[in-house]
Design a protein around this motif. Structure first.
Motif, mmCIF file in Angstrom:
data_model
loop_
_atom_site.group_PDB
_atom_site.id
_atom_site.type_symbol
_atom_site.label_atom_id
_atom_site.label_comp_id
_atom_site.label_asym_id
_atom_site.label_seq_id
_atom_site.Cartn_x
_atom_site.Cartn_y
_atom_site.Cartn_z
ATOM 1 N N ASP A 1 -0.025 78.354 -5.052
ATOM 2 C CA ASP A 1 0.724 79.545 -4.639
ATOM 3 C C ASP A 1 -0.268 80.592 -4.145
ATOM 4 O O ASP A 1 -0.628 81.515 -4.869
ATOM 5 C CB ASP A 1 1.520 80.073 -5.844
ATOM 6 N N PRO A 2 -0.742 80.417 -2.903
ATOM 7 C CA PRO A 2 -1.824 81.281 -2.397
ATOM 8 C C PRO A 2 -1.493 82.765 -2.493
ATOM 9 O O PRO A 2 -2.335 83.579 -2.871
ATOM 10 C CB PRO A 2 -1.945 80.850 -0.931
ATOM 11 N N ARG A 3 -0.271 83.120 -2.162
ATOM 12 C CA ARG A 3 0.094 84.533 -2.209
ATOM 13 C C ARG A 3 0.110 85.045 -3.641
ATOM 14 O O ARG A 3 -0.362 86.140 -3.939
ATOM 15 C CB ARG A 3 1.459 84.739 -1.579
ATOM 16 N N GLY A 4 0.677 84.231 -4.537
ATOM 17 C CA GLY A 4 0.709 84.616 -5.943
ATOM 18 C C GLY A 4 -0.699 84.767 -6.506
ATOM 19 O O GLY A 4 -0.984 85.731 -7.215
ATOM 20 N N ARG A 5 -1.559 83.828 -6.146
ATOM 21 C CA ARG A 5 -2.928 83.906 -6.641
ATOM 22 C C ARG A 5 -3.617 85.167 -6.149
ATOM 23 O O ARG A 5 -4.266 85.880 -6.924
ATOM 24 C CB ARG A 5 -3.719 82.673 -6.203
ATOM 25 N N LEU B 1 2.172 81.817 -13.650
ATOM 26 C CA LEU B 1 1.734 80.546 -13.077
ATOM 27 C C LEU B 1 0.439 80.707 -12.269
ATOM 28 O O LEU B 1 -0.529 79.980 -12.515
ATOM 29 C CB LEU B 1 2.871 79.962 -12.221
ATOM 30 N N PRO B 2 0.375 81.668 -11.344
ATOM 31 C CA PRO B 2 -0.920 81.893 -10.680
ATOM 32 C C PRO B 2 -1.989 82.325 -11.671
ATOM 33 O O PRO B 2 -3.156 81.923 -11.546
ATOM 34 C CB PRO B 2 -0.623 83.018 -9.687
ATOM 35 N N GLY B 3 -1.596 83.127 -12.661
ATOM 36 C CA GLY B 3 -2.563 83.562 -13.663
ATOM 37 C C GLY B 3 -3.156 82.388 -14.401
ATOM 38 O O GLY B 3 -4.368 82.318 -14.624
ATOM 39 N N LEU B 4 -2.298 81.472 -14.767
ATOM 40 C CA LEU B 4 -2.778 80.273 -15.462
ATOM 41 C C LEU B 4 -3.714 79.460 -14.572
ATOM 42 O O LEU B 4 -4.712 78.913 -15.047
ATOM 43 C CB LEU B 4 -1.585 79.418 -15.885
ATOM 44 N N GLU B 5 -3.382 79.421 -13.303
ATOM 45 C CA GLU B 5 -4.228 78.666 -12.362
ATOM 46 C C GLU B 5 -5.648 79.227 -12.349
ATOM 47 O O GLU B 5 -6.629 78.475 -12.435
ATOM 48 C CB GLU B 5 -3.615 78.734 -10.959
ATOM 49 N N ILE B 6 -5.737 80.540 -12.264
ATOM 50 C CA ILE B 6 -7.058 81.188 -12.227
ATOM 51 C C ILE B 6 -7.777 81.019 -13.556
ATOM 52 O O ILE B 6 -8.917 80.576 -13.626
ATOM 53 C CB ILE B 6 -6.918 82.682 -11.899
ATOM 54 N N MET B 7 -7.086 81.379 -14.632
ATOM 55 C CA MET B 7 -7.699 81.311 -15.947
ATOM 56 C C MET B 7 -8.017 79.896 -16.374
ATOM 57 O O MET B 7 -8.953 79.668 -17.136
ATOM 58 C CB MET B 7 -6.762 81.926 -16.966
ATOM 59 N N GLY B 8 -7.197 78.981 -15.915
ATOM 60 C CA GLY B 8 -7.391 77.605 -16.332
ATOM 61 C C GLY B 8 -8.624 76.979 -15.729
ATOM 62 O O GLY B 8 -9.525 76.530 -16.445
ATOM 63 N N ALA B 9 -8.696 76.999 -14.420
ATOM 64 C CA ALA B 9 -9.770 76.263 -13.749
ATOM 65 C C ALA B 9 -10.556 77.092 -12.750
ATOM 66 O O ALA B 9 -11.460 76.601 -12.097
ATOM 67 C CB ALA B 9 -9.174 75.044 -13.046
ATOM 68 N N GLY B 10 -10.217 78.391 -12.632
ATOM 69 C CA GLY B 10 -10.932 79.225 -11.684
ATOM 70 C C GLY B 10 -10.497 78.958 -10.269
ATOM 71 O O GLY B 10 -9.608 78.141 -10.014
#
Lengths: 228, 228
Positions: free
Chosen positions: A155-159, B197-206
DNA sequence: CAGCATACTAAACACGCGTTCAGCCACCGT
DNA sequence: ACGGTGGCTGAACGCGTGTTTAGTATGCTG
């Protein structure tokens, strides 16, 4: 990303004579930005701004119409400055954080501090600025992905939005960052490694082991599906 | 982590009759917390609080001494409530976000919103609360590392502090989160997957590729060394 | 029952707020 | 030299602020 990708120190910025030979209107505006940044809009009186600009309270109203209009003028001025510096930074080359734009005005009014304060009182101009930051981040991160520097996102925008929220949020809480880490987020990033180093660690590779991350991701995805 | 690790929905919390049969002092306190959360301390007058509690302005002063003292009482009350709920959540088991404590009081005053507001006006009681949150996060993450769920950190305390700052920062900017992502960070996390969900993506694996992360890490480390 | 503390209010206080008004002073076109 | 325009001020106005004061009702204690 953002501040994280900033590798260069803060340059001088435009000369900005600062001989106090500004027009009174500009002096009032700058003083207002400083006062609002320090005490918040509600905590600053027209008389305080007038005193800081060495003019009479009446002149403040004469030039801006009302305190509220002064506040709007400050918002717009800061927004314009940010946009100007942002495109300048873009031309200079990518890889610099967007906040660098705000930091360059060391001698002028404290733009970053003003933003940190006003981010929380719902000005539409500031909101528009945030929206632009997110759009910029989306585009910028897309470049990063294409260049093989960043991982692609579900989710590029969300990220991009979450990254922007976190970066700005830390800025708003700079007082706590100062107390907790001894890092001044409003100043030179190179002096705030106590914040940026852990930040880079998280943003770079995350903090979960792959299995845990995978498991949590799966759970959240199911929750999302249940809702739709 | 934090809110990220919260997998369960928000439970009912204590009954909290809410029959408005509270002592006047408590009603005033709750009304103040609500008003302060909505308009900020500076933007709320004693008369507003009094009206919200259906009492006279003089009674507010009679019970608390001054508006400032009322504000301190609110800080302390919220802090006490947080600590109480936190230890209750601890007993219940790990893995729940610390904010869950604040969310449980759905029927009472809006504790999370109050915190989101007051986080930015430098109250020592709120600062102490933040400090405790960081310490809790340090301990909690250490457990995670030992359990093999989280990666070890170069700077465990720094990492915990930054995570706390980011989580709280997003909370403070919940208005922007709402606009950007349509997610209400003050409400049920399960309804805010657009953020988590985006937060988890970042926090999870960068979000960086390993080489880029490695390179930037090296650069920052050098910067840090140059300073000492 | 008397005495008294407590909960509470209406009215007023002084003060600081944002704003207005009348007038001054300097400059500029004619 | 004159009239006028715009930057600017000191004093005031009305209002809302936090707080005080005096006084009333209530309910407990002796």
């Amino acid at each position: 990303m953002f501040s994280m990708l900033n590798m260069g120190s803060v340059e001088a910025g435009p000369p900005r004579a600062e001989g106090e030979d500004l027009t009174a209107r500009a002096r009032i505006r700058d003083a207002a930005i400083t006062c609002f940044a320090e005490a918040g809009v509600a905590g600053t009186s027209v008389r305080t701004v007038a005193a800081a600009a060495s003019v009479s309270p009446a002149l403040v109203i004469h030039h801006f119409g009302s305190k509220d209009a002064l506040r709007v003028a400050c918002d717009q001025y800061v927004a314009a400055l940010v946009r100007e510096q942002k495109s300048a930074a873009m031309a200079q080359g990518p890889g610099l954080d967007p906040f660098a734009a705000l930091r360059t005005y060391r001698d002028g009014p404290p733009l970053l501090a003003y933003l940190a304060r006003t981010l929380t009182d719902g000005s539409p101009h500031v909101a528009a600025l945030v929206d632009e930051m997110v759009e910029d981040a989306v585009a910028y991160m897309e470049q990063g992905v294409e260049a093989g520097m960043l991982k692609p996102s579900e989710d590029p925008r969300g990220r991009a939005a979450v990254m922007t929220l976190w970066s700005l949020g830390a800025l708003v809480l700079h007082e706590h960052a100062q107390r907790l880490l001894g890092a001044d987020l409003l100043g030179d990033p190179l002096l705030a490694t106590a914040y940026y180093l852990p930040g880079l660690e998280i943003m770079g590779a995350g903090l979960m082991t792959p299995e845990v991350h995978e498991r949590m991701h799966e759970q959240f995805r199911q929750i999302k599906e249940q809702q739709s």
